[in-house]
Design an enzyme around this catalytic site. Structure first.
Site, PDB file in Angstrom:
ATOM      1  N   TYR A   1      -3.160  -0.521   9.951  1.00 29.65           N
ATOM      2  CA  TYR A   1      -3.104  -0.964   8.239  1.00 29.65           C
ATOM      3  C   TYR A   1      -1.894  -0.710   8.021  1.00 29.65           C
ATOM      4  O   TYR A   1      -1.264  -1.245   7.267  1.00 29.65           O
ATOM      5  CB  TYR A   1      -4.434   0.222   7.162  1.00 29.65           C
ATOM      6  CG  TYR A   1      -3.864  -0.898   5.825  1.00 29.65           C
ATOM      7  CD1 TYR A   1      -4.844  -2.158   5.089  1.00 29.65           C
ATOM      8  CD2 TYR A   1      -4.194   0.428   5.305  1.00 29.65           C
ATOM      9  CE1 TYR A   1      -4.830  -2.240   4.477  1.00 29.65           C
ATOM     10  CE2 TYR A   1      -4.026  -0.222   3.460  1.00 29.65           C
ATOM     11  CZ  TYR A   1      -4.064  -1.212   3.490  1.00 29.65           C
ATOM     12  OH  TYR A   1      -3.928  -1.292   2.181  1.00 29.65           O
TER      13      TYR A   1
ATOM     14  N   SER B   1       0.861  -1.145  -0.202  1.00 28.19           N
ATOM     15  CA  SER B   1       0.269  -0.266   0.130  1.00 28.19           C
ATOM     16  C   SER B   1       0.891   0.844  -0.003  1.00 28.19           C
ATOM     17  O   SER B   1       2.051   1.638   0.873  1.00 28.19           O
ATOM     18  CB  SER B   1      -0.987  -0.415   1.079  1.00 28.19           C
ATOM     19  OG  SER B   1      -1.769   1.455   1.671  1.00 28.19           O
TER      20      SER B   1
END
Length: 251
Positions: free
Chosen positions: A156, A143
């Site tokens: 996250y 990500s």
């Protein structure tokens, strides 16, 4: 002939969204695809077979060593091998962004267990088969959050930063086995799950404003990079993380 003709690809977290699209794209290029998820994979498999592709579905929890052993055996025995592994399974679309002071230990541990330890467990399961076959391709879905640290997503972001770290370490350890390990770092992508999560609404306009290409990112935007990393075009590329985010982050 498709670019992945004769190859077997396994993808985790592929019942819907980005994973399902990636699975179909690889099947469209000739790969036999094992679609895995903790959710029902029937729709994703049907989309592939209806288009003339070869696929089967399987329930797999990436934190279960028993599930992963069965996944490898299914790919090897029923689909002819395990040439390409896409580590896509993760928790993101259901996260409710919040300050890190409000993230309880159980939530933090769940994100890390699935998003990070899951990659470690998958790699432990698949690598012996890839070595025996003489090599393979591993594509981890990381990500872009790792590079700019968005507020509200610290757990996250940490989990995906660890995926980038694992990508580099695994590439070092497997380079002499002809296994290339790379990662894709997407920007905020308008998958079905993300669209349904109102917690991300506040991030959309600022994200587009900071991109060089000023539009929403679609799941289809990832497919070109996926194919590059899955084919022989990237045979001399390993340990790398490729940002696909419209130019938000330059590293």
């Amino acid at each position: 002939m498709g670019r992945l003709e004769g190859k077997t690809a396994v993808i985790t977290g592929a019942a819907q969204g980005i994973g399902a699209l990636m699975a179909k794209a690889m099947a469209d290029e000739g790969a036999r695809v094992l679609v895995t998820d903790v959710q029902d994979t029937a729709d994703a498999v049907k989309a592939i077979t209806d288009a003339g592709g070869a696929a089967r579905g399987m329930k797999v929890d990436v934190t279960s060593n028993d599930d992963l052993a069965a996944m490898v055996e299914t790919a090897r025995i029923d689909l002819g091998g395990l040439d390409i592994m896409v580590n896509n399974a993760s928790i993101f679309a259901t996260i409710k962004p919040k300050p890190f002071l409000q993230i309880e230990d159980d939530e933090f541990d769940l994100i890390m267990r699935v998003n990070t330890r899951g990659v470690h467990q998958v790699m432990r399961a698949i690598v012996p088969t890839m070595i025996q076959a003489g090599g393979g391709k591993v594509i981890n879905i990381a990500s872009g959050t790792f590079y700019y640290g968005p507020p509200g997503l610290s757990h996250y972001t940490a989990s995906k930063g660890a995926v980038i770290a694992l990508t580099r370490c695994h590439a070092r350890e497997l380079g002499d086995k002809n296994i290339q390990v790379n990662a894709i770092a997407p920007g905020l992508t308008e998958s079905e799950g993300v669209k349904a999560n109102t917690g991300f609404d506040v991030a959309r306009a600022p994200t587009i404003a900071t991109r060089s290409i000023k539009r929403e990112m679609l799941p289809e935007d990832l497919l070109g990079t996926l194919m590059y990393l899955a084919t022989s075009d990237s045979d001399f590329v390993t340990g790398q993380t490729l940002n696909v985010d419209g130019g938000k982050v330059n590293v």
